[in-house]
Structures are given as structure tokens and as C-alpha cells.
Design a protein around this motif. Structure first.
Motif, PDB file in Angstrom:
ATOM      1  N   ASP A 288      -5.622  -4.159  -0.504  1.00 22.56           N
ATOM      2  CA  ASP A 288      -4.905  -3.316   0.021  1.00 22.56           C
ATOM      3  C   ASP A 288      -5.496  -1.987  -0.010  1.00 22.56           C
ATOM      4  N   ASP A 289      -5.154  -0.891   0.761  1.00 22.86           N
ATOM      5  CA  ASP A 289      -5.810   0.227   0.427  1.00 22.86           C
ATOM      6  C   ASP A 289      -4.924   1.044  -0.296  1.00 22.86           C
ATOM      7  N   ILE A 290      -5.041   1.206  -1.610  1.00 22.83           N
ATOM      8  CA  ILE A 290      -4.110   1.990  -2.553  1.00 22.83           C
ATOM      9  C   ILE A 290      -4.972   3.088  -2.958  1.00 22.83           C
TER      10      ILE A 290
ATOM     11  N   ASN B 140      -8.072 -10.040   6.165  1.00 23.20           N
ATOM     12  CA  ASN B 140      -6.848  -9.510   7.122  1.00 23.20           C
ATOM     13  C   ASN B 140      -7.397  -9.365   8.556  1.00 23.20           C
TER      14      ASN B 140
ATOM     15  N   TYR C 273       7.623  -7.399  -0.220  1.00 22.93           N
ATOM     16  CA  TYR C 273       6.677  -6.413   0.562  1.00 22.93           C
ATOM     17  C   TYR C 273       6.887  -5.075  -0.119  1.00 22.93           C
TER      18      TYR C 273
ATOM     19  N   ASP D 266       1.565 -11.109  -7.769  1.00 19.13           N
ATOM     20  CA  ASP D 266       2.199 -10.502  -6.567  1.00 19.13           C
ATOM     21  C   ASP D 266       3.734 -10.972  -7.024  1.00 19.13           C
TER      22      ASP D 266
ATOM     23  N   ASP E  50       6.072  -1.600   0.430  1.00 20.41           N
ATOM     24  CA  ASP E  50       5.039  -0.665   0.933  1.00 20.41           C
ATOM     25  C   ASP E  50       4.865   0.499   0.039  1.00 20.41           C
ATOM     26  N   ASN E  51       3.682   0.352  -0.003  1.00 16.61           N
ATOM     27  CA  ASN E  51       3.107   1.451  -1.174  1.00 16.61           C
ATOM     28  C   ASN E  51       4.011   3.007  -1.179  1.00 16.61           C
TER      29      ASN E  51
ATOM     30  N   ASP F 111      -3.932  -1.699  -9.409  1.00 19.41           N
ATOM     31  CA  ASP F 111      -4.759  -2.222  -7.856  1.00 19.41           C
ATOM     32  C   ASP F 111      -5.404  -1.042  -7.475  1.00 19.41           C
TER      33      ASP F 111
ATOM     34  N   ASN G 200     -11.088  -0.467  -0.546  1.00 17.26           N
ATOM     35  CA  ASN G 200     -10.921  -1.901  -0.487  1.00 17.26           C
ATOM     36  C   ASN G 200     -12.008  -2.336   0.654  1.00 17.26           C
TER      37      ASN G 200
ATOM     38  N   ASN H 271      -7.663  -8.790  -4.922  1.00 12.49           N
ATOM     39  CA  ASN H 271      -7.648  -7.926  -4.163  1.00 12.49           C
ATOM     40  C   ASN H 271      -8.733  -6.985  -3.914  1.00 12.49           C
TER      41      ASN H 271
END
Lengths: 647, 433
Positions: free
Chosen positions: A451-453, A335, A280, A270, A282-283, A298, A304, A260
Motif C-alpha cells: 500500500d501507498d502509505i 496488484n 478494509y 492484517d 481506508d487509510n 507500514d 511502495n 507489503n
């Protein structure tokens, strides 16, 4: 209506039974006073159905324990479950951030500041004695210890990331364990409650499991009652069912095919449902220990890779402009318009600031075999295929199965390529053509990797440290390369550096090959300290120190980083971490207090109070004693009636 | 509200635990003497601690640099002082040696003493600090003057201006004549010379390479330049002096150096053909800069040519030669010669006075530098004290304060234990029968 001659004995007996049962319940409560999750039980005592005593009203027939109920407040349970997952998250974050603080180990005499400071102490020595070979060696040694220290810190961070990844797997195993226990309990409860009475102790146990489960991840629970009064208990994660009555859906972890974040250690997990779909998460909607692990593992502070697709829709070559970063791995998953596609290589055009990704298959695979998976990584049931690649298409000859997953990926000579659709030959004579080009109409949209974490987790700190060592390497090299009329060599390189592509101080991109794990002092300089340049002018004499002075000035070069001088940069990283850690501690403390409050509210309703039970014990003991006395009184009146009367 | 047993034990445990945590914080503070154990205890203190530590360390470094600079300057100053003393003594001895009241033996002794002083002069100019020649600019590995005679072969380029032309007297055919000359850096040169800068001009036709003893050596014809290899002079016809360009270079070769001669690397542009590999060199003002405070730099070294200039070296040489000449021989070839030597001697004494003044000036400059460095060190000492104090205030605990807090916390902790023991022990059961 005449009463039975032994009516009184009967009532007395009821009294004995009732008092005895009540004592049993009290006994059970006392025995379970310290049982985790136990809620106190109470017998519901009612008067038995009265008898009509002719015209003289009803006469009571005694008492019985009609039901055993438990004192439990579903609202408080709900509240507890909602809070305990936040607690779980902060506990994990607290633990992991403390470990990060230990890795950075500041303020101390063994942290980065000591090693970085030593480099400059050595430089000052060198500025005074530029010709002294021991001073040069000392300087090179200080550079080496600095790079080893940074490498070691990187290694420890990656090790921590591995541990976190393992922690996440353990969490998933625990969820499975709870799911299995819950399904078993549901089965037992269902069987017992066929009578319509509540299986109190098993329900307590079930609630306790939800307590534990909620600490790991926030779950929704629901108890449905059907028309026949049969109750079905359901637990779900983020809307997806984990346990429905006696059936449990298990989770599993699968290593990621691509990372990632560029800093990630490979084989990050994962989470998938055993049935195949990815869980999935969702953060924004999950909390609990899992969230703690995911954020730390992450968390990239939202940094990211992202960029705007300039061109390439419907082809296998995607050009992305204005990328926010260029230090991304050689292979990854892009993506585009919500379609994930693997890329196998990319090139960067530094002048135009454009990255070109190649989604295509490796050149001309003809013949050979391939394996196919669906988008969630489940192998597709397919026998060996003969494949050929032409441009944007992959052609499968004579596949055993004509119906593939609508999209997925195919492994061609060890390289995974995403396909977004396929067409069967018409008429189906045994060829399937896979489309491997990017979706249409994505030009101008934003594409991203990973992912944008927003949390500042391990990848964030690794990327900051990468920036630090890259910039330091570049600045030191730039000055040393000026040495001896511009013929100086590099002080810092990376492990495995072959000179191609060359580290070029005018290209930031070339220096992105350096990271905290491979950051080393140039072997040539270690072997020959004369390569340490002290002057830009050739043959300037052994005591010239102009370059050394410039190197010393680097420490106070406030333009070196966006955060200022090199020390400011590291101080602000440590500061950020410290503030996050401090915040987590205060959240955790606050949450602990709140949780205790709710827990106490629950205990106030459900907990066993020994004084109360002692009182009950005495109460029911007396009731029993008096009921026994009634029997003996009854016995006496029978004696009187039978033996003494009319004789 | 019902209060149940588990509630009470939960509360009790939480409270006891919190009290213990606070106690443990104080205990750690007392054990380490630090307010914080890890950055999250107080991020601001942590970051400031990092900054102050860096500051303190840097100040110590600057101080060490400044102290080293003082040592360097001290060694330099001592050498300049000694050279000055040697110059004064040579001047004194020269006067003595030429005095009529001395007999030959006495004069010889005096000349011997001058020679010994020149040995000392060589040692002083080659003064080293930590193995480096302090007057060597960047070329600290090369001595300033030859420590022994050398046959290293040098091609040298010397730059002159028209002002360098001086008028001296020479005895030619028993007549004292005025001679227009340029004195090169050395005597005893080889005969290869390149004065293209002059001969390319219309005014000059010829360069005659000769020795000072050759006829006509001091009387070139108009348009000719005499290059006297043995004395290292260029002689012009007085009619040509106006044609000499403002600046010009002369290239010549030398491969015999005496002990005490200046080493060309420090004074000229040229090529050392004897070094391996052949090295080119130029002379520059090569400043060794030390950083002695935040963006404050100081030049610590004094260049060799600031102490002993080429002129000075040749003047000393000439003074000694003249003195030796006068001292060695009382039966000079002619009275004219004797007169001339006397004149030259007096002129040279005048020049020596100028050189001694220059040396004193150099010494003053170094002294000023040392003073400045001492001031800087004083300031750094104060800074160091201030920052150490700040560092300590930032991260060190006040022992008294923490002790007081800890004992009050102990009281709280004990109280909580006692209260707990009172609360959890009795139940109703204890009071039944």
C-alpha cells in the motif's frame, strides 16, 4: 366531592416520599461524583393529579418524582469521540517516534556519526601510514564497527516494528473486548428499558466504553428506535458493523502471506472480521491508535513498488517497465487492475529497466495434494485433491466440492498461486480447471505491491538506511577493487554472499542484495588486512596512498546521494524524523488542549458539583423535615377532631 | 457555565503537569548543559549539531595530518642539512688531503675521516620516520643506499640522452687524450650489456666489452663502442658522437654492490633477480600526499634522487677515489698522471659545488613546505576554534539564562500548586454549621 378524612396525611406522606427520593438521587450523585463517565442525575419532580374540590376549584394532592433523568449532551459526546481518536493516534506516534529517535541516538557520541567518522579517522591514519599493519587493522576494525552499528540499528528498528505489530494486535483484542462489553450492556439496557424509562447508569457505562473505543479507532454510533419504541444501538467501523444491539462482530489478526514493503519483518498482521472478510481500513478515513500503529509499521512515504505493465495480460508472465524500485522480495502480491495476484519469482533486466514477474505454478505438479483458500485466506472446505499443472491452468481431479470460491489461492507444493476463476468440466465428471493467469486488459496500467502509505514509518527509514549502506558499500568496493591494477577485492559484502550473483559495482541492482541487516565487512579482508588496497598501481611501494586519498574524498562526494554527501544523507534522515516527531508533539499538545475543552464542556453539563449537591441535600432534608412536620400537624388535628370535639 | 469539581481537578492537574514539564525541560538542560536532548526538541539545532561535530572532528584530523607532515618534513630537512654538511666537509677534507703540505700519515687520516663521513652519509640518506625511509618514495621499506655490501643481482635499464656524452681526459700510453664517454650509474658491472638502441643504428657496428686496463679501452675505432665494465663507462669514438641518438636505453647487469652504493629500486628501471619473487621496478616521482585541509593536499616527501642524484653519487665516488689515489701515493707512475689527477680533482670540486647548491635548493623547498604547513596549522587552529564556538553556541545552553528561566518557572509552578490547594480544599460543607 368529599375529601377523605386522611387526605392531609396522604399529601404529607407524598411529600416525605418525594423528599426522600430526591435525597436518594442526591446521595447517588455524591457517591458517583468521581465515577468516570458518570453523568449527574436529577429527579423530575411533578405535582400529582389534583382533586376537584366541588365548585371551589382543584385541590393539590402533593408531589412525586415522575422520572430520573441524566444530564448529558449527545452533541458533546460526538465531539469528544471525534477528537479522542486523533489524540490516540498522536499519542502512539509520539511514543513510537521517540523510540525511533532513541534508536538513531543523535546527536551523541554513540550514534552513526561517530562510527562513520571513525572510518574516516582511520582512513586519514592510513593515508599517513599506508604500510603500517596496525593502522590497516584499525581501519578494518572501524569498518567492522560501522557495519555492526548499522546492523544493530536495523535490528532495533525491526524489533520496534515487531512491537508495533504486537501493539496493533493488542488494539484489536481491546476492540473485541469493548465489543463484547457493549453487546452485554445493550442486552441489559434493552431489558431494563422495557418500562420506557432510561437506564441512566448503564448508558453512562456504554458511553464510557465508546470513549475508550474511540481512542483506538474512530467509530460511528447510532441509536435506532423502532415503531414499538424499542431502541437498538449500533457501533460500526468504517461502515462495517462492530456491534448491533446484542450481537458483536469480532475482529482477528492474520499474518500476511507476503510483505507489503521489502523492508518488512515477516508475519505482519492484517485485520479481518472473524466472519472472514478483511477489515478494509481506508487509510485516509481512519484515525486512532490503530492508525498510529499502522502508519509507523507500514509507512513507506508512498514509496511502495509501482510500475507500468508492459505486457503479460492474460498470461502468467508479467513484464513491468519503469519500476520505481527493484529491491523487492522474491515473492509477493502484485496488484493489477484491482486484482491481487501472488508472484513467486521475478527477474530484472537492468539494461531495459524491466522486471518480469512469474505468477505461474511451480513446474509440473502432477498428482499430490493442494489446499485452497479464498481471497481473504479462509480455508475452503475441500478434501485432498489430485492436481496437475499445465501452462496457465491448474487441473483438480475429483474434488469433493465442485463449488469453490470464485477466486482465491491454491497451495501447490508449498507455493501459493492465485486463481482468478475456474471452470467445471461439462458434464461435471470430476475435473475443475483453475485459471491462474493475470486479468485481461491490464497492459499499460500501473501495477503495485503493498500500500501507498504516505507517512514516514519504520519501512521508510529502513529503506533509507538500506540505500545508505548499499551506496557506501558500492563506493568503497569500487575504489578497493581498483587496487593493485584492478585486482582488489570487496571491502563490504553481505552475510551469506557466495559470489553468485556477483556484487558488481557497475550494477546498482546487484548491490540491492545488501541491506542494513546483512551488511558486513568482507571476511577475507578481516582475516588478511593486506587486502586493503592503498594504491591502484601494482607494486607501487608500501607508502603509496592514492586510493586512500580517494576514499577520504568520498566523504565530500556531493554526487554520492541525491541528498548530497553521505553525511548530508544521514543528517536529512534524522532531520526528517525529528521534524515529524516535533510535529506530532505539537499536534498532540494542541489536541490535548482541545480535548480538555470538550471534556470540560461535557463535565459542565454532566459533572457532579459537590456544592450543588450539598445545597440539594440541605434543600431536600428541609423538605423532608417540613413534610414530617405536616404529618405531625395532621396527627394533632385528628387528635383534636377525634378526641376533643363533641365530648 | 457550571463549573464542576472534576473540571476543576482536571484543569488543575493539566496545568500543574504542564508547569512541571517546562520545569523538567529546564532541569534537563541544566543537568546536561545542552539545549536539546533529542532531535525533535529542535530539528534544526540537531542537524546543525551533527554538521558542526563532523566539521570539528575533520579539522582536528587535518591538523593531526598537517602536524605529522611537519614532523616528516622536519626529519627530511634535518637529513638534507646533514648531508649538505657532510658534502661540504668531504670537499674540505679532499682539498686538505691533496695538499702538498700534508705528510702521508696525515693524508691517510684525512682519507679515513672521509670514509667515516661516507658512513654518516649512508645513515643520513637512509633516514627513517616511524620505520619508513623518508627518501624512499612509495618504497619506504627499501633503503636508499646499501647499508652493507650486497650480491643481489639486478638487471638495470638506464636511459640517456645525447647530452649525457661528456669529454674527459685519460692518460693512454703516456699521452693525455680526450675521451668521449657516457658514465653509467654504477661501476664494477658484469659483462652482459645490451645497447641495441645504438647497435641497431647504421652508425654503430660493434660493442666491445672490456676493462679500462685493456689496451685500446679508451680508443674505440669509428663505429665501435667500448663498454668498460670495471668503471661503468661507454666510450665512443669522437667521430661517432654526432650519430648518438637523442634518447637511448642501455641495459646492464650488476651483482656486487658496496656499502653506500645507491639501491637500484630508487633510481632505475629494472629487475631484482634476487628478491623472492623476482620484482620489477620502475623509478617514478612517487609523491606521498597528505590531506591537510578541505580539498587541500600537500606532498610531504622528498625523493631520494632529489637529494642524491646518480651523478652526485658517482661524482662523490670519483672524488673520493681520486683523493685516495693522490693521497695514497706520492710516487705516481708519471707526471702526466699526476697532472691529470690534479685536473680531475679540480673539476670534481667544481661539480661538488654544484651538487651542494642543489642540496641547498632542496633544503629551501622543504623549508618552504614546512612554512606552508605551519600556516595551514594556524588556519586550522582558528577554524577549529570557530567551529567549536559555533558548535557550542548551537547546542549549549546559556546557564545564567536557563537558571533565570527555571527560577521564574519554579515560581509559576509553586503558585499553581498553591492556587490548586486553595481551590480544591473547601466545599460548601465546610461552612455549614
Amino acid at each position: 366531592m368529599a375529601k377523605s378524612a386522611f387526605f392531609g396525611i396522604g399529601v404529607g406522606q407524598q411529600g416525605l416520599f418525594t423528599a426522600r427520593t430526591a435525597l436518594d438521587i442526591t446521595n447517588h450523585n455524591i457517591a458517583n461524583a468521581e465515577t468516570k463517565g458518570y453523568s449527574r442525575q436529577e429527579g423530575v419532580q411533578v405535582a400529582t393529579r389534583p382533586l376537584a374540590n366541588g365548585p371551589n376549584g382543584m385541590i393539590g394532592t402533593g408531589a412525586e418524582i415522575e422520572n430520573v433523568i441524566q444530564h448529558r449532551d449527545a452533541y458533546l459526546d460526538y465531539k469528544y469521540w471525534n477528537m479522542v481518536n486523533t489524540m490516540g493516534e498522536y499519542e502512539i506516534k509520539n511514543e513510537l517516534l521517540s523510540q525511533m529517535e532513541l534508536i538513531f541516538n543523535e546527536p551523541s557520541n554513540t550514534g552513526y556519526s561517530t562510527f562513520f567518522g571513525n572510518v574516516f579517522t582511520a582512513l586519514h591514519e592510513l593515508s599517513i601510514n599506508p604500510s603500517d599493519s596496525t593502522v590497516r587493522s584499525n581501519y578494518v576494525a572501524s569498518l567492522s564497527s560501522f557495519s555492526s552499528f548499522m546492523q544493530d540499528m536495523g535490528e532495533q528498528l525491526v524489533e520496534l516494528q515487531r512491537e508495533v505489530n504486537f501493539g496493533l494486535k493488542t488494539n484489536v483484542d481491546q476492540v473485541n473486548f469493548y465489543a463484547q462489553q457493549l453487546s452485554t450492556l445493550n442486552h441489559q439496557i434493552g431489558n431494563l428499558e422495557i418500562t420506557g424509562k432510561s437506564a441512566n447508569d448503564l448508558r453512562d457505562e456504554r458511553n464510557r466504553l465508546i470513549d475508550e473505543l474511540s481512542k483506538i479507532i474512530n467509530v460511528d454510533t447510532k441509536e435506532l428506535t423502532d415503531a414499538n419504541g424499542k431502541k437498538t444501538f449500533r457501533v460500526s467501523i468504517n461502515g462495517q458493523v462492530l456491534v448491533h444491539d446484542t450481537v458483536a462482530n469480532y475482529l482477528e489478526v492474520k499474518p500476511r502471506l507476503t510483505t507489503n514493503n521489502p523492508e518488512d519483518y515477516v508475519d505482519m498482521y492484517d485485520i479481518y472480521w472473524k466472519s472472514g472478510k478483511e477489515l478494509y481500513l481506508d487509510n485516509d478515513n481512519i484515525t486512532g491508535e490503530l492508525k498510529g500503529y499502522i502508519d509507523l509499521r507500514d509507512g513507506n512515504n508512498g514509496e511502495n513498488f509501482t510500475g507500468e505493465i508492459l505486457s503479460g495480460q492474460g498470461t502468467t508472465t508479467i513484464v513491468v517497465q519503469n519500476p520505481n524500485r527493484t529491491d523487492i522480495p522474491q515473492a509477493g502480491e502484485l496488484n493489477m487492475g484491482d486484482t491481487l495476484m501472488l508472484y513467486n519469482s521475478y527477474t530484472y533486466d537492468e539494461v531495459n529497466d524491466e522486471i518480469t514477474f512469474e505468477l505461474g505454478a511451480p513446474a509440473a505438479v502432477v498428482g499430490g495434494t493442494a489446499s485452497i483458500e479464498d481471497i481473504d485466506g479462509n480455508p475452503f472446505d475441500e478434501t485432498i485433491l489430485s492436481v496437475s499443472v499445465s501452462g496457465d491452468q491448474v487441473v483438480l481431479d475429483n474434488p469433493s466440492n465442485q463449488d469453490l470460491a470464485p477466486n482465491g489461492k491454491i497451495n501447490l507444493n508449498g507455493t501459493w498461486v492465485t486463481y482468478t476463476g475456474y471452470t467445471k468440466d461439462v458434464p461435471a465428471v470430476g475435473q475443475i480447471t483453475l485459471d491462474i493467469q493475470a486479468p485481461a486488459a491490464v497492459d499499460g496500467t500501473t501495477t503495485f505491491v503493498g500500500d501507498d502509505i504516505p507517512f514516514k514509518g519504520i519501512p521508510y527509514y529502513l529503506s533509507q538506511l538500506n540505500e545508505f549502506v548499499r551506496t557506501i558499500a558500492k563506493s568503497f568496493n569500487a575504489l578497493n577493487e581498483q587496487g593493485d591494477g584492478g585486482t582488489g577485492t570487496q571491502l563490504f559484502t553481505y552475510e551469506g554472499y557466495t559470489g553468485v550473483p556477483a556484487l558488481d559495482v557497475t550494477s546498482d541492482f546487484s548491490y540491492e542484495a545488501i541491506n542494513i541487516h546483512n551488511f558486513i565487512v568482507n571476511e577475507a579482508v578481516i582475516n588478511d588486512t593486506d587486502l586493503v588496497e592503498t594504491s591502484a598501481t601494482p607494486n607501487h611501494g608500501e607508502s603509496a596512498n592514492d586510493l586512500v586519498l580517494e576514499l577520504i574524498e568520498l566523504r565530500h562526494d556531493s554526487g554520492m546521494f541525491s541528498k548530497g554527501e553521505p553525511d548530508n544523507f544521514m543528517q536529512s534522515i534524522i532531520g526528517e524524523m525529528a521534524i515529524d516527531a516535533q510535529q506530532v508533539i505539537s499536534f498532540k499538545d494542541g489536541q490535548e488542549q482541545l480535548l480538555l475543552l470538550v471534556e470540560n464542556q461535557r463535565l459542565s453539563v454532566s459533572g457532579v458539583d459537590l456544592n450543588e449537591e450539598t445545597t440539594n441535600m440541605l434543600k431536600y432534608q428541609q423538605a423532608y423535615n417540613v413534610a414530617a412536620k405536616i404529618i405531625s400537624v395532621m396527627d394533632e388535628i385528628y387528635d383534636t377532631t377525634i378526641n376533643r370535639m363533641g365530648v | 457555565m457550571r463549573i464542576t469539581n472534576t473540571m476543576m481537578t482536571n484543569n488543575m492537574l493539566l496545568n500543574i503537569n504542564r508547569n512541571r514539564q517546562t520545569l523538567s525541560v529546564y532541569e534537563q538542560q541544566l543537568a546536561t548543559g545542552k539545549k536539546i536532548q533529542k532531535p525533535s526538541d529542535d530539528p534544526i539545532v540537531a542537524v546543525r549539531a551533527l554538521k558542526f561535530r563532523t566539521n570539528v572532528k575533520e579539522i582536528e584530523q587535518y591538523k593531526s595530518n598537517a602536524e605529522d607532515a611537519i614532523s616528516w618534513a622536519g626529519v627530511t630537512e634535518q637529513a638534507v642539512t646533514n648531508v649538505t654538511d657532510i658534502m661540504k666537509r668531504i670537499r674540505e677534507l679532499s682539498v686538505q688531503a691533496t695538499s702538498d703540505i700534508m705528510n702521508i700519515a696525515n693524508r691517510k687520516n684525512t682519507v679515513d675521516e672521509i670514509e667515516q663521513l661516507m658512513d654518516q652519509f649512508m645513515i643520513e640518506t637512509n633516514t627513517t620516520y616511524a620505520g619508513r625511509h623518508v627518501f624512499g618514495g612509495y618504497k619506504t621499506n627499501i633503503p636508499i643506499v646499501f647499508k652493507e655490501a650486497s650480491t643481489d643481482d639486478y638487471d638495470l635499464t638506464e636511459s640517456f640522452t645525447s647530452d649525457d656524452v661528456e669529454t674527459v681526459q685519460r692518460v693512454v700510453n703516456d699521452v693525455i687524450i680526450d675521451v668521449e664517454r657516457i658514465r653509467l650509474g654504477y661501476k664494477d658491472l658484469n659483462t652482459t650489456v645490451d645497447v641495441t638502441d645504438l647497435t641497431s643504428l647504421a652508425a654503430f657496428n660493434n660493442v666491445n666489452v672490456m676493462d679500462s686496463t685493456d689496451p685500446g679501452a679508451f680508443e674505440p675505432i669509428v663505429g665501435d663502442v667500448n663498454f668498460l665494465a670495471d668503471t661503468g663507462e661507454l666510450i665512443f669514438n669522437s667521430a661517432d658522437t654526432a650519430s648518438i641518438p637523442a634518447t637511448f636505453d642501455i641495459e646492464y647487469n650488476k651483482n656486487s654492490f658496496e656499502k653506500g652504493d645507491l639501491v637500484p629500486e630508487h633510481y632505475f628501471t629494472g629487475i631484482n633477480n634476487s628478491s623472492v619473487p623476482v620484482s620489477n621496478f620502475v623509478v617514478n616521482r612517487e609523491e606521498m600526499v597528505y590531506q591537510v585541509s578541505y580539498s587541500q593536499e600537500i606532498v610531504v616527501n622528498t625523493m631520494g634522487f632529489d637529494m642524491v642524484s646518480i651523478d652526485m653519487a658517482r661524482d662523490i665516488q670519483e672524488l673520493i677515489d681520486t683523493t685516495e689515489d693522490i693521497a695514497a701515493d706520492s710516487s705516481l707512475t708519471s707526471e702526466l698522471q699526476e697532472d691529470l689527477l690534479g685536473d680531475m680533482f679540480n673539476q670534481l670540486l667544481g661539480k661538488m659545488d654544484v651538487h651542494i647548491d642543489e642540496l641547498l635548493e632542496t633544503r629551501t623547498t622543504i623549508g618552504g613546505k614546512v612554512n606552508r604547513l605551519e600556516l595551514i596549522i594556524n588556519r586550522l587552529d582558528e577554524d577549529s576554534l570557530n567551529f567549536t564556538d559555533l558548535l557550542s553556541k548551537n547546542e549549549d545552553i546559556d546557564f545564567a539564562e536557563v537558571m533565570v528561566k527555571m527560577s521564574s518557572q519554579e515560581t509559576v509552578y509553586n503558585a499553581s500548586l498553591q492556587a490548586s490547594s486553595k481551590i480544591i480544599q473547601p466545599t460548601l460543607l465546610d461552612f455549614i454549621r
